[in-house]
Scaffold this motif. Sequence first.
Motif, PDB file in Angstrom:
ATOM      1  N   TYR A  45      25.092  13.058  52.810  1.00 40.18           N
ATOM      2  CA  TYR A  45      23.957  12.600  51.785  1.00 40.18           C
ATOM      3  C   TYR A  45      23.060  13.703  51.730  1.00 40.18           C
ATOM      4  O   TYR A  45      22.331  14.179  52.638  1.00 40.18           O
ATOM      5  N   GLY A  46      22.960  14.195  50.454  1.00 44.55           N
ATOM      6  CA  GLY A  46      22.042  15.279  50.004  1.00 44.55           C
ATOM      7  C   GLY A  46      20.966  15.044  48.704  1.00 44.55           C
ATOM      8  O   GLY A  46      19.987  15.118  48.999  1.00 44.55           O
ATOM      9  N   CYS A  47      21.563  14.310  47.691  1.00 45.78           N
ATOM     10  CA  CYS A  47      20.535  13.941  46.900  1.00 45.78           C
ATOM     11  C   CYS A  47      20.976  12.744  46.282  1.00 45.78           C
ATOM     12  O   CYS A  47      19.976  12.191  45.598  1.00 45.78           O
ATOM     13  N   ILE A  54      22.505  11.643  43.657  1.00 44.76           N
ATOM     14  CA  ILE A  54      22.813  11.677  42.097  1.00 44.76           C
ATOM     15  C   ILE A  54      23.800  12.909  41.669  1.00 44.76           C
ATOM     16  O   ILE A  54      23.723  13.325  40.728  1.00 44.76           O
ATOM     17  N   GLN A  64      24.153  16.054  42.376  1.00 43.22           N
ATOM     18  CA  GLN A  64      23.699  17.122  41.933  1.00 43.22           C
ATOM     19  C   GLN A  64      23.856  18.281  42.976  1.00 43.22           C
ATOM     20  O   GLN A  64      23.768  19.584  42.578  1.00 43.22           O
ATOM     21  N   CYS A  78      23.229  26.515  58.636  1.00 43.10           N
ATOM     22  CA  CYS A  78      22.773  25.203  59.211  1.00 43.10           C
ATOM     23  C   CYS A  78      23.974  24.126  59.183  1.00 43.10           C
ATOM     24  O   CYS A  78      24.127  23.332  60.335  1.00 43.10           O
ATOM     25  N   TYR A  89      24.969  21.965  57.211  1.00 41.53           N
ATOM     26  CA  TYR A  89      25.142  20.372  56.518  1.00 41.53           C
ATOM     27  C   TYR A  89      25.848  20.431  55.125  1.00 41.53           C
ATOM     28  O   TYR A  89      26.547  19.349  55.093  1.00 41.53           O
ATOM     29  N   ARG A 146      21.724  25.539  50.758  1.00 41.09           N
ATOM     30  CA  ARG A 146      19.932  25.746  50.940  1.00 41.09           C
ATOM     31  C   ARG A 146      19.840  27.258  51.714  1.00 41.09           C
ATOM     32  O   ARG A 146      19.063  27.866  51.579  1.00 41.09           O
ATOM     33  N   CYS A 147      20.829  27.247  52.818  1.00 41.57           N
ATOM     34  CA  CYS A 147      20.666  28.453  53.538  1.00 41.57           C
ATOM     35  C   CYS A 147      21.332  29.963  52.891  1.00 41.57           C
ATOM     36  O   CYS A 147      20.793  30.876  53.263  1.00 41.57           O
ATOM     37  N   ALA A 205       8.765  23.274  47.245  1.00 34.66           N
ATOM     38  CA  ALA A 205       9.465  22.265  48.100  1.00 34.66           C
ATOM     39  C   ALA A 205      10.654  23.199  48.943  1.00 34.66           C
ATOM     40  O   ALA A 205      11.078  23.824  48.547  1.00 34.66           O
ATOM     41  N   HIS A 206      10.627  22.548  50.401  1.00 31.90           N
ATOM     42  CA  HIS A 206      11.403  23.106  51.182  1.00 31.90           C
ATOM     43  C   HIS A 206      12.938  22.866  50.991  1.00 31.90           C
ATOM     44  O   HIS A 206      13.809  23.639  51.035  1.00 31.90           O
ATOM     45  N   MET A 238      18.913  20.693  53.154  1.00 28.72           N
ATOM     46  CA  MET A 238      19.916  19.678  52.586  1.00 28.72           C
ATOM     47  C   MET A 238      19.804  18.553  53.245  1.00 28.72           C
ATOM     48  O   MET A 238      20.347  17.538  52.583  1.00 28.72           O
ATOM     49  N   PRO A 275      17.954  15.476  54.568  1.00 31.31           N
ATOM     50  CA  PRO A 275      16.786  14.845  54.193  1.00 31.31           C
ATOM     51  C   PRO A 275      15.903  14.532  55.559  1.00 31.31           C
ATOM     52  O   PRO A 275      16.817  14.451  56.653  1.00 31.31           O
ATOM     53  N   GLY A 292      19.151  22.488  58.045  1.00 33.47           N
ATOM     54  CA  GLY A 292      17.782  23.288  57.488  1.00 33.47           C
ATOM     55  C   GLY A 292      16.320  22.921  58.000  1.00 33.47           C
ATOM     56  O   GLY A 292      16.262  21.716  58.448  1.00 33.47           O
ATOM     57  N   TYR A 334      13.202  25.722  57.971  1.00 33.40           N
ATOM     58  CA  TYR A 334      12.554  26.500  57.035  1.00 33.40           C
ATOM     59  C   TYR A 334      11.141  26.315  57.203  1.00 33.40           C
ATOM     60  O   TYR A 334      10.248  26.601  56.259  1.00 33.40           O
ATOM     61  N   ARG A 393      16.248  11.531  49.157  1.00 38.37           N
ATOM     62  CA  ARG A 393      15.878  12.832  48.922  1.00 38.37           C
ATOM     63  C   ARG A 393      14.583  12.960  47.819  1.00 38.37           C
ATOM     64  O   ARG A 393      13.992  13.918  47.984  1.00 38.37           O
ATOM     65  N   GLU A 394      14.095  11.659  47.049  1.00 36.41           N
ATOM     66  CA  GLU A 394      13.168  11.631  46.381  1.00 36.41           C
ATOM     67  C   GLU A 394      11.749  11.500  47.284  1.00 36.41           C
ATOM     68  O   GLU A 394      11.005  12.352  46.964  1.00 36.41           O
ATOM     69  N   PHE A 437       6.432  27.809  55.339  1.00 30.86           N
ATOM     70  CA  PHE A 437       7.482  27.684  54.585  1.00 30.86           C
ATOM     71  C   PHE A 437       7.907  29.308  55.040  1.00 30.86           C
ATOM     72  O   PHE A 437       7.167  29.975  54.744  1.00 30.86           O
ATOM     73  N   ASP A 469      17.952  33.141  49.361  1.00 29.19           N
ATOM     74  CA  ASP A 469      17.100  32.156  49.393  1.00 29.19           C
ATOM     75  C   ASP A 469      15.789  32.640  48.507  1.00 29.19           C
ATOM     76  O   ASP A 469      15.130  31.996  47.753  1.00 29.19           O
ATOM     77  N   ASN A 526      14.164  31.575  45.054  1.00 24.74           N
ATOM     78  CA  ASN A 526      12.863  31.043  44.807  1.00 24.74           C
ATOM     79  C   ASN A 526      11.909  31.820  43.922  1.00 24.74           C
ATOM     80  O   ASN A 526      11.198  31.616  43.149  1.00 24.74           O
ATOM     81  N   ASN A 577      13.938  15.666  42.360  1.00 26.81           N
ATOM     82  CA  ASN A 577      15.528  15.767  43.129  1.00 26.81           C
ATOM     83  C   ASN A 577      16.047  16.940  42.477  1.00 26.81           C
ATOM     84  O   ASN A 577      15.317  17.645  41.649  1.00 26.81           O
ATOM     85  N   PHE A 578      17.319  17.339  42.664  1.00 26.40           N
ATOM     86  CA  PHE A 578      17.992  18.560  42.267  1.00 26.40           C
ATOM     87  C   PHE A 578      18.262  18.480  40.783  1.00 26.40           C
ATOM     88  O   PHE A 578      18.753  19.554  40.219  1.00 26.40           O
ATOM     89  N   MET A 612      17.748  24.935  42.092  1.00 28.48           N
ATOM     90  CA  MET A 612      18.226  25.752  43.355  1.00 28.48           C
ATOM     91  C   MET A 612      19.173  26.770  42.860  1.00 28.48           C
ATOM     92  O   MET A 612      20.043  26.628  42.097  1.00 28.48           O
TER      93      MET A 612
END
Lengths: 154, 749
Positions: free
Chosen positions: A38-40, A42, A44, A98, A100, A134-135, B374-375, B378, B380, B428, B430, B459-460, B530, B661, B665, B682-683, B688
């Motif tokens: 599970y990441g989002c 939706i 994405q 990481c 994930y 994300r890494c 926001a960090h 991946m 949550p 993750g 960070y 995620r939200e 961060f 990364d 950013n 959310n994404f 990203m």
Amino acid sequence: MAVFNLNINGKKQTVDVDPNTPMLWVLRDHLKLVGTKYGCGIAQCGSCTIHLSGIAVRACVLTVSAVGNQEVTTIEGLSENADHPVQKAWLEVDVPQCGYCQTGQIMTAAALLEQNPNPSDSEIEMAMNGNICRCGTYTRIKKAVQLAAESNNS
Amino acid sequence: MSLAKTKIGRRSFIKTTSLAGGGMLLSFNWLISCKLTPEEISTLPKEWFKLNGFLKIGDNGLVTIMSPNPEGGQNVKTSMPMIVADELDIDWNDVIVEQAPLNTDLYSFQFIGGSQAIRRGWPGLRMAGATARQMLRKAAAQAWQVPVEEITTNAGKLLHESSGKSVGYGEMASAAAQIEVPEEVELKDVNNFKIIGTSRKNVDGPKIVTGQPLFGMDTHREGMLIAMIVHPPAFGLKLKSVDDSVARNMPGIKDVFTVKVFNDGYEKTFFDTRTFNEVAVIVGNSTWEVMNAKKALKIECEPIESSTESRDRFGRKYKETTPAGLESTNDHYAQMEAMAAKPGELRRKDGDPDAAFKRAAKIVESTFTAPFLAHNCMEPMNFFADVNDTKAELIGPLQKPELTEQALSSRLGMPVENIDIKMTRLGGGYGRRSYAHWLIEAALISKKMNAPVKLIYTREDDMTDGIYRPAYHAKFRAGLDSENNLIAFHVKAGGIPESPLAANRFPAGAVENYLAEDWTIDSNLTVGSFRAPRSNFMASAEQSFLDEVAEAAGKDPIDFRLELLDRANKNPVGENNDYEAERYAEVIKLVKEKSNWGKSDPGIHRGVSAYFCHNSYAAQVLDIVIENGMPLVQKVTCAIDCGIVVNPDSAVNMVEGGIVDGIGNALYGELTFNEGIPQKNNFDRYRMIRMSESPKEIDVHFIKNEIDPTGLGEPMFPPIFAAVANALFKATGKRHYNQPFITEKALVG
């Protein structure tokens, strides 16, 4: 609630769940196949990528009622002994940080190579752009996909 | 070879009480769901002998090494045991790595953050291996009736040359476990390392690529319930009431209630959060059912009142003000502009900056800003808890388990001895997982339900729950004389709610007349560490500004930096300069050479940047092309000095990731607020970096030296922002002062 007979990683599985339940949670909560992440929620980030009849789909937006008797493959069913060319390439390049998102990345890459055994760099980018890492291991992911393609073709 | 005392700081790193003195029962992996492979089972020894808290040796010669720190992708679970294995003198193929649980008696510094894991772990890890090796040698000396000095080792074997005797560690392990821990041990000469400095693959790699349960999110226990939170929608609001009339009666729902993370009057420490202290909780049988009920739960909120509380930062008390009100990004920028126009707090002054600016032939002045970030780990935020009145078991991902355990102990009124925290791999961190309020929430929920519970943030929830990288602002002025020498430098920096300034960093020490000031603005948005806190902005601003000053001086940006560093090295201005100018210059020279700086290819635009933070030096050259009006990074060349590199390929991976990364950013990272509400959750809206936008090639070079390892998780991150900005300037002729450089409305340029 309703009963669904699913075909997952070559095995028949029966679950009794709300028909709107996404496959992500059927796999994780009910079948304890937690390699699908599970990441989002939706579609994405690609962390939950599985194969539905060989096509890469996002399990977080695929309801259990839409699956029918189509073949579902998760990371746990991609190979018997971690020896799918994509998994081997991932280990060879030592991609994860990481880790994930990596099962989702691997499932997307495996589906890509199934359809396009010799993808160009931009085809790899196009296919993999739906998966966030994300890494920031993208350069290694690309290298591993190229390596898997080479080993398939050799 | 060097001798080292086996005592570090306040305690011996190896407690003699931890010695088992004989056969330890097999306790393989606490995460029961991580099954052993058939190969592992067939090769396991019948008995393990524990020589210290870091390692046990099997009767067949296999060695289990405990990795003390949490693993969040920096690969310490591989590289920390490598250090133990090298001093023990064992074949890496005979090593099994286990994640150690939190145990403050056995281990020190069991955290990840500040690029400290390897740096702080280095002496203890070496000694763990070296003392065990010494105990094995002593055991062999006793068995063979020869002086211990005559016993040598080689890859898991004990040898006595003159008699020709030889035995594997496994056969001597039982006797070695009876030997007293030596008070002094020989450490290897760094030139004799066999494992340190060689590339070893991620020990969890096979489990990661097959999707085995490694992460907190994957934790499962029979009878486990799922919990989720609902927090106020805006910062500046608190919970007033909860209407659970619909949610409570939905399928699979067990209970709805509220929890308070900290009790009133609790003195928060540095890593405790003040974000949404009270939240609504929904508990049910499955994730999907709880997610549905969460949507049906209605909460009513009311404004918070302004408050000031005393906090404790590792023994130092400080006040923190949380103002009332609903904050918006537009107001933030106006407030920062206003603060920058006023005098700040003086942090450093060398020479006479005012007079120098007056006589300057040329003055360059620029202002830089960066938004909240926001960090977005991946995985949550989540945690497993099984808590009753007398004991608490917690399983999940967190960066500072020792501090979190203390906070939980205080909240539950339970001694730390009764709290057991087990660390899973982090999806993750960070910095985000340094603030483990979700662990406390999970514990309180489990206690109330009297059942094992896994708390999951959606995620939200994760993106809107606070702990952001602060918003920053920095105004720079530089004065050049008629010969284009930098004679005056002024930085005034601030942020919401913290200042990013490090007044003693470069170019302090390199300029005769130097002035550093800062300021802060209170906010009820919650912030936290961060990746490379503060440095991640100061490097971007300062290194962009230096580029601009070099241009004004008509100098090559690398030559200009080297000229300043030469001054700081030979004749430093002031005291307390917190960098070594020579090492700083070395990474710049290396990146200059490796990037072929000075060559020009049509269509390729180059930017350079360098920074010192977290005890390490990094320099980068970034090449971009512009395609369809958008920048594409072709290549990044990076030189780093982080002392001895333990696991080179893994270190390269870390540097590649930090660069990607940072580019992401710099180009896209931004979280804005309207009336206290985060504008992205959310994404789909929080952009990203993706594969097609990351560099086509990253070329990493390490300075080779014999300095004990320093940080690597962060130092490559701060400078890359400026390398992007400086390359964009070359491509577009326009300086990029405000992050992110690419917004939804405007393309670059």
